[in-house]
Design a protein around this motif. Structure first.
Motif, short mmCIF file in Angstrom:
data_model
loop_
_atom_site.label_atom_id
_atom_site.label_comp_id
_atom_site.label_asym_id
_atom_site.label_seq_id
_atom_site.Cartn_x
_atom_site.Cartn_y
_atom_site.Cartn_z
N ALA A 96 12.17 45.27 86.05
CA ALA A 96 11.26 44.16 85.77
C ALA A 96 9.89 44.68 85.34
CB ALA A 96 11.12 43.26 87.00
N LEU A 97 9.41 45.73 86.00
CA LEU A 97 8.12 46.31 85.62
C LEU A 97 8.20 46.93 84.22
CD1 LEU A 97 6.85 47.93 88.93
CD2 LEU A 97 5.75 46.11 87.62
N LEU A 98 9.30 47.58 83.92
CA LEU A 98 9.46 48.16 82.58
C LEU A 98 9.49 47.08 81.51
CD1 LEU A 98 12.05 51.00 83.30
CD2 LEU A 98 9.62 51.25 82.76
N ASP A 99 10.10 45.95 81.83
CA ASP A 99 10.12 44.83 80.89
C ASP A 99 8.70 44.30 80.67
OD1 ASP A 99 11.46 42.86 79.24
OD2 ASP A 99 11.00 41.42 80.85
N GLN A 100 7.93 44.18 81.74
CA GLN A 100 6.55 43.72 81.61
C GLN A 100 5.70 44.72 80.83
OE1 GLN A 100 5.39 43.11 85.67
NE2 GLN A 100 6.11 40.99 85.70
N LEU A 101 5.94 46.01 81.04
CA LEU A 101 5.23 47.04 80.28
C LEU A 101 5.55 46.94 78.79
CD1 LEU A 101 5.33 50.28 82.43
CD2 LEU A 101 3.33 49.30 81.33
N ASN A 102 6.79 46.68 78.50
CA ASN A 102 7.22 46.54 77.11
C ASN A 102 6.48 45.37 76.45
OD1 ASN A 102 8.64 47.22 74.86
ND2 ASN A 102 10.54 46.24 75.49
N ARG A 103 6.36 44.24 77.16
CA ARG A 103 5.64 43.09 76.63
C ARG A 103 4.15 43.39 76.47
NH1 ARG A 103 7.20 38.56 80.50
NH2 ARG A 103 8.30 40.18 81.63
N ALA A 104 3.57 44.11 77.43
CA ALA A 104 2.15 44.46 77.34
C ALA A 104 1.90 45.38 76.14
CB ALA A 104 1.69 45.13 78.63
N ASP A 105 2.83 46.29 75.88
CA ASP A 105 2.68 47.18 74.72
C ASP A 105 2.72 46.39 73.41
OD1 ASP A 105 2.35 49.49 76.19
OD2 ASP A 105 4.46 50.08 76.07
N ARG A 106 3.63 45.42 73.33
CA ARG A 106 3.70 44.59 72.12
C ARG A 106 2.40 43.79 71.94
NH1 ARG A 106 9.05 43.33 73.78
NH2 ARG A 106 8.30 41.32 74.53
N TYR A 107 1.88 43.26 73.04
CA TYR A 107 0.62 42.50 73.00
C TYR A 107 -0.52 43.40 72.52
CZ TYR A 107 -3.08 39.36 74.61
OH TYR A 107 -4.17 38.54 74.68
N GLU A 108 -0.55 44.63 73.01
CA GLU A 108 -1.59 45.57 72.59
C GLU A 108 -1.47 45.90 71.11
OE1 GLU A 108 -3.39 49.99 73.64
OE2 GLU A 108 -1.64 49.26 74.73
N ARG A 109 -0.26 46.12 70.64
CA ARG A 109 -0.07 46.42 69.21
C ARG A 109 -0.50 45.25 68.34
NH1 ARG A 109 4.81 48.71 71.08
NH2 ARG A 109 5.97 46.91 70.34
N ARG A 110 -0.21 44.02 68.78
CA ARG A 110 -0.66 42.85 68.00
C ARG A 110 -2.17 42.75 67.98
NH1 ARG A 110 3.79 40.33 70.62
NH2 ARG A 110 2.37 39.30 72.07
N ALA A 111 -2.81 43.04 69.11
CA ALA A 111 -4.28 43.00 69.16
C ALA A 111 -4.87 44.07 68.25
CB ALA A 111 -4.76 43.18 70.60
N ARG A 139 -4.52 42.76 64.72
CA ARG A 139 -5.51 41.72 64.44
C ARG A 139 -6.89 42.31 64.22
NH1 ARG A 139 -2.89 39.06 68.57
NH2 ARG A 139 -4.57 39.50 70.03
N ARG A 140 -7.25 43.29 65.04
CA ARG A 140 -8.57 43.92 64.88
C ARG A 140 -8.66 44.66 63.55
NH1 ARG A 140 -10.53 48.60 68.85
NH2 ARG A 140 -8.98 49.67 67.63
N LYS A 141 -7.59 45.38 63.21
CA LYS A 141 -7.59 46.13 61.95
C LYS A 141 -7.78 45.20 60.75
CE LYS A 141 -3.74 47.39 60.02
NZ LYS A 141 -2.46 48.02 59.72
N PHE A 142 -7.05 44.09 60.73
CA PHE A 142 -7.18 43.17 59.61
C PHE A 142 -8.51 42.42 59.62
CE2 PHE A 142 -2.57 43.78 59.40
CZ PHE A 142 -2.46 44.09 58.06
N ALA A 143 -9.05 42.15 60.81
CA ALA A 143 -10.36 41.50 60.89
C ALA A 143 -11.44 42.43 60.36
CB ALA A 143 -10.65 41.08 62.32
N VAL A 144 -11.36 43.71 60.70
CA VAL A 144 -12.33 44.69 60.18
C VAL A 144 -12.17 44.81 58.67
CG1 VAL A 144 -12.95 47.14 60.15
CG2 VAL A 144 -12.59 45.98 62.32
N ARG A 145 -10.96 44.82 58.20
CA ARG A 145 -10.71 44.91 56.76
C ARG A 145 -11.30 43.70 56.03
NH1 ARG A 145 -4.68 46.14 55.42
NH2 ARG A 145 -5.29 48.04 56.50
N ASP A 146 -11.09 42.51 56.60
CA ASP A 146 -11.65 41.30 55.99
C ASP A 146 -13.18 41.33 55.99
OD1 ASP A 146 -9.08 40.39 55.57
OD2 ASP A 146 -9.11 39.00 57.28
N LEU A 147 -13.76 41.78 57.10
CA LEU A 147 -15.21 41.85 57.17
C LEU A 147 -15.76 42.86 56.16
CD1 LEU A 147 -17.90 41.08 58.48
CD2 LEU A 147 -17.51 42.93 60.12
N THR A 148 -15.11 44.00 56.06
CA THR A 148 -15.54 45.03 55.11
C THR A 148 -15.50 44.47 53.69
OG1 THR A 148 -14.69 46.74 56.57
CG2 THR A 148 -15.10 47.36 54.29
#
Length: 109
Positions: free
Chosen positions: A57-72, A75-84
């Motif tokens: 169960a903890l490994l499953d939660q870690l997997n979801r947290a990793d996906r959430y981090e990658r999406r963030a 989003r940051r990369k594209f936001a910086v690109r748009d701002l630039t």
């Protein structure tokens, strides 16, 4: 994170084009905090010889947290690109451009 939340409040009024970057950074910090907590829980569970179901169960939660981090990060990369891209356009106010350059010059977290 409190510094970013403070900047978020002032940025909403002064430079709304910076909001997506700050929001993505806050999400990124949140995801990393959750992941660190889950990793500590996993280490504790493994030391205690916890049942495989708990560890899974903890490994499953870690997997979801990793996906959430990658999406963030994305989003940051594209936001910086748009701002630039918008900073190079002449329609951006000089104060917004200066604030954007200031935030982009900060070292990543």
């Amino acid at each position: 994170m409190q510094d970013l939340l403070g900047e978020l409040e002032t940025t909403q009024e002064q430079s709304p084009e910076l909001l997506p970057i700050i929001e993505a950074e806050i999400d990124l910090l949140r995801a990393r905090s959750i992941r660190a907590s889950l990793l500590q829980d996993l280490v504790n569970q493994m030391k205690e010889d916890a049942p495989d179901g708990c560890v899974a169960a903890l490994l499953d939660q870690l997997n979801r947290a990793d996906r959430y981090e990658r999406r963030a990060l994305s989003r940051r990369k594209f936001a910086v690109r748009d701002l630039t891209r918008s900073l190079s356009e002449p329609s951006v106010s000089s104060s917004a451009a200066a604030e954007g350059r200031r935030l982009l010059s900060r070292s990543p977290a």
